[in-house]
Write a protein that holds these residues in place. Sequence first.
Motif, PDB file in Angstrom:
ATOM      1  N   GLU A  71     123.387  45.831 -53.604  1.00  0.00           N
ATOM      2  CA  GLU A  71     122.107  46.414 -53.236  1.00  0.00           C
ATOM      3  C   GLU A  71     122.005  47.831 -53.778  1.00  0.00           C
ATOM      4  N   VAL A  72     120.904  48.111 -54.416  1.00  0.00           N
ATOM      5  CA  VAL A  72     120.659  49.435 -54.954  1.00  0.00           C
ATOM      6  C   VAL A  72     119.696  50.133 -54.003  1.00  0.00           C
ATOM      7  N   THR A  73     120.135  51.212 -53.397  1.00  0.00           N
ATOM      8  CA  THR A  73     119.270  51.902 -52.448  1.00  0.00           C
ATOM      9  C   THR A  73     118.934  53.317 -52.881  1.00  0.00           C
ATOM     10  N   GLN A  74     119.534  53.806 -53.940  1.00  0.00           N
ATOM     11  CA  GLN A  74     119.190  55.144 -54.421  1.00  0.00           C
ATOM     12  C   GLN A  74     118.404  55.036 -55.723  1.00  0.00           C
ATOM     13  N   ASN A  75     117.688  56.086 -56.040  1.00  0.00           N
ATOM     14  CA  ASN A  75     116.916  56.160 -57.281  1.00  0.00           C
ATOM     15  C   ASN A  75     115.937  55.006 -57.458  1.00  0.00           C
ATOM     16  N   LEU A  76     115.352  54.535 -56.385  1.00  0.00           N
ATOM     17  CA  LEU A  76     114.380  53.460 -56.503  1.00  0.00           C
ATOM     18  C   LEU A  76     113.113  53.999 -57.138  1.00  0.00           C
ATOM     19  N   ASN A  77     112.603  53.259 -58.066  1.00  0.00           N
ATOM     20  CA  ASN A  77     111.380  53.668 -58.740  1.00  0.00           C
ATOM     21  C   ASN A  77     110.710  52.407 -59.273  1.00  0.00           C
ATOM     22  N   VAL A  78     109.832  51.847 -58.476  1.00  0.00           N
ATOM     23  CA  VAL A  78     109.100  50.639 -58.859  1.00  0.00           C
ATOM     24  C   VAL A  78     107.640  51.036 -59.028  1.00  0.00           C
ATOM     25  N   GLU A  79     107.112  50.810 -60.218  1.00  0.00           N
ATOM     26  CA  GLU A  79     105.734  51.200 -60.507  1.00  0.00           C
ATOM     27  C   GLU A  79     104.856  49.970 -60.671  1.00  0.00           C
ATOM     28  N   LEU A  80     103.681  50.030 -60.072  1.00  0.00           N
ATOM     29  CA  LEU A  80     102.682  48.974 -60.184  1.00  0.00           C
ATOM     30  C   LEU A  80     101.404  49.601 -60.720  1.00  0.00           C
ATOM     31  N   THR A  81     100.931  49.099 -61.853  1.00  0.00           N
ATOM     32  CA  THR A  81      99.704  49.622 -62.446  1.00  0.00           C
ATOM     33  C   THR A  81      98.788  48.465 -62.826  1.00  0.00           C
ATOM     34  N   SER A  82      97.515  48.759 -62.908  1.00  0.00           N
ATOM     35  CA  SER A  82      96.537  47.750 -63.313  1.00  0.00           C
ATOM     36  C   SER A  82      96.684  47.461 -64.793  1.00  0.00           C
ATOM     37  N   ALA A  83      96.548  46.184 -65.137  1.00  0.00           N
ATOM     38  CA  ALA A  83      96.623  45.761 -66.544  1.00  0.00           C
ATOM     39  C   ALA A  83      95.399  44.947 -66.913  1.00  0.00           C
ATOM     40  N   GLY A  84      94.264  45.303 -66.345  1.00  0.00           N
ATOM     41  CA  GLY A  84      93.043  44.562 -66.631  1.00  0.00           C
ATOM     42  C   GLY A  84      92.731  43.583 -65.520  1.00  0.00           C
ATOM     43  N   THR A  85      91.720  42.787 -65.725  1.00  0.00           N
ATOM     44  CA  THR A  85      91.215  41.888 -64.705  1.00  0.00           C
ATOM     45  C   THR A  85      92.272  40.891 -64.239  1.00  0.00           C
ATOM     46  N   GLY A  86      92.642  40.981 -62.968  1.00  0.00           N
ATOM     47  CA  GLY A  86      93.564  40.020 -62.366  1.00  0.00           C
ATOM     48  C   GLY A  86      94.997  40.108 -62.849  1.00  0.00           C
ATOM     49  N   ASN A  87      95.385  41.229 -63.455  1.00  0.00           N
ATOM     50  CA  ASN A  87      96.753  41.396 -63.949  1.00  0.00           C
ATOM     51  C   ASN A  87      97.285  42.771 -63.595  1.00  0.00           C
ATOM     52  N   VAL A  88      98.615  42.855 -63.415  1.00  0.00           N
ATOM     53  CA  VAL A  88      99.270  44.133 -63.180  1.00  0.00           C
ATOM     54  C   VAL A  88     100.478  44.244 -64.105  1.00  0.00           C
ATOM     55  N   ASP A  89     100.913  45.480 -64.313  1.00  0.00           N
ATOM     56  CA  ASP A  89     102.175  45.757 -64.982  1.00  0.00           C
ATOM     57  C   ASP A  89     103.153  46.182 -63.901  1.00  0.00           C
ATOM     58  N   LEU A  90     104.371  45.677 -63.983  1.00  0.00           N
ATOM     59  CA  LEU A  90     105.400  45.956 -62.988  1.00  0.00           C
ATOM     60  C   LEU A  90     106.611  46.522 -63.712  1.00  0.00           C
ATOM     61  N   THR A  91     107.066  47.705 -63.299  1.00  0.00           N
ATOM     62  CA  THR A  91     108.230  48.334 -63.905  1.00  0.00           C
ATOM     63  C   THR A  91     109.215  48.721 -62.816  1.00  0.00           C
ATOM     64  N   ILE A  92     110.448  48.258 -62.962  1.00  0.00           N
ATOM     65  CA  ILE A  92     111.536  48.645 -62.065  1.00  0.00           C
ATOM     66  C   ILE A  92     112.473  49.505 -62.902  1.00  0.00           C
ATOM     67  N   LYS A  93     112.603  50.780 -62.525  1.00  0.00           N
ATOM     68  CA  LYS A  93     113.408  51.720 -63.302  1.00  0.00           C
ATOM     69  C   LYS A  93     114.730  52.018 -62.613  1.00  0.00           C
ATOM     70  N   ASP A  94     115.705  52.414 -63.420  1.00  0.00           N
ATOM     71  CA  ASP A  94     116.989  52.936 -62.940  1.00  0.00           C
ATOM     72  C   ASP A  94     117.796  51.941 -62.119  1.00  0.00           C
ATOM     73  N   LEU A  95     117.757  50.670 -62.477  1.00  0.00           N
ATOM     74  CA  LEU A  95     118.599  49.699 -61.784  1.00  0.00           C
ATOM     75  C   LEU A  95     120.038  49.846 -62.264  1.00  0.00           C
ATOM     76  N   ASP A  96     120.980  49.841 -61.340  1.00  0.00           N
ATOM     77  CA  ASP A  96     122.400  49.944 -61.646  1.00  0.00           C
ATOM     78  C   ASP A  96     123.012  48.562 -61.434  1.00  0.00           C
ATOM     79  N   LEU A  97     123.471  47.934 -62.500  1.00  0.00           N
ATOM     80  CA  LEU A  97     124.040  46.593 -62.392  1.00  0.00           C
ATOM     81  C   LEU A  97     125.542  46.620 -62.138  1.00  0.00           C
ATOM     82  N   THR A  98     126.016  47.725 -61.534  1.00  0.00           N
ATOM     83  CA  THR A  98     127.399  47.794 -61.084  1.00  0.00           C
ATOM     84  C   THR A  98     127.366  47.945 -59.574  1.00  0.00           C
TER      85      THR A  98
END
Length: 180
Positions: A71-98
């Motif tokens: 579980e990653v509990t620090q440096n969470l940064n999930v961004e949700l932005t509009s990408a036009g009609t009925g669509n969004v862009d989703l970005t999850i930043k700074d995930l640590d896979l260790t």
Amino acid sequence: MKKNLFYLFIALFAVTFMTACGDDDDDKEGDKTAETIAKEAGTYTQGKISIYVLGDAIGSWDELPETATFEVTQNLNVELTSAGTGNVDLTIKDLDLTDGSDPSADRMSLSVSGVPVTAVDGSLVINSTNKTWSVPIMNGFFADVNKIEGTIKDGQMNLQLSAFQNDLEQYVYIIVAVSK
């Protein structure tokens, strides 16, 4: 007889030309979705992201073994932005896979564009199991995101993402439970 034909003509005229068109429900749904996207867009930084990394395919979320979780509990940064009609862009930043013990470990970012959403009872609902996104994650590694589902409501995001990391031949499952 002529009088009956006249009344028949009047009745047909009334039925044919006096019919009104109703409101277009599709436009209302589109407006609700756009309004809900605008309300829920932003950066989510509170909560946790659980990551499951497995070398073999499994059948469902319920079969994820607890031993493969971090579980990653620090440096969470999930961004949700509009990408036009009925669509969004989703970005999850700074995930640590260790396990998080090495602060110099490479961080992964996952950005998925054009995710279809619908507004249902004030929530954004994501259920995109029929689309695959090939996305860069870090240092030239790519993953195919093939499932994103969940809800976003009142600044609370609960999502499940499934991806296959091509170069390492690993399945990666990410469960997001974050808020603004």
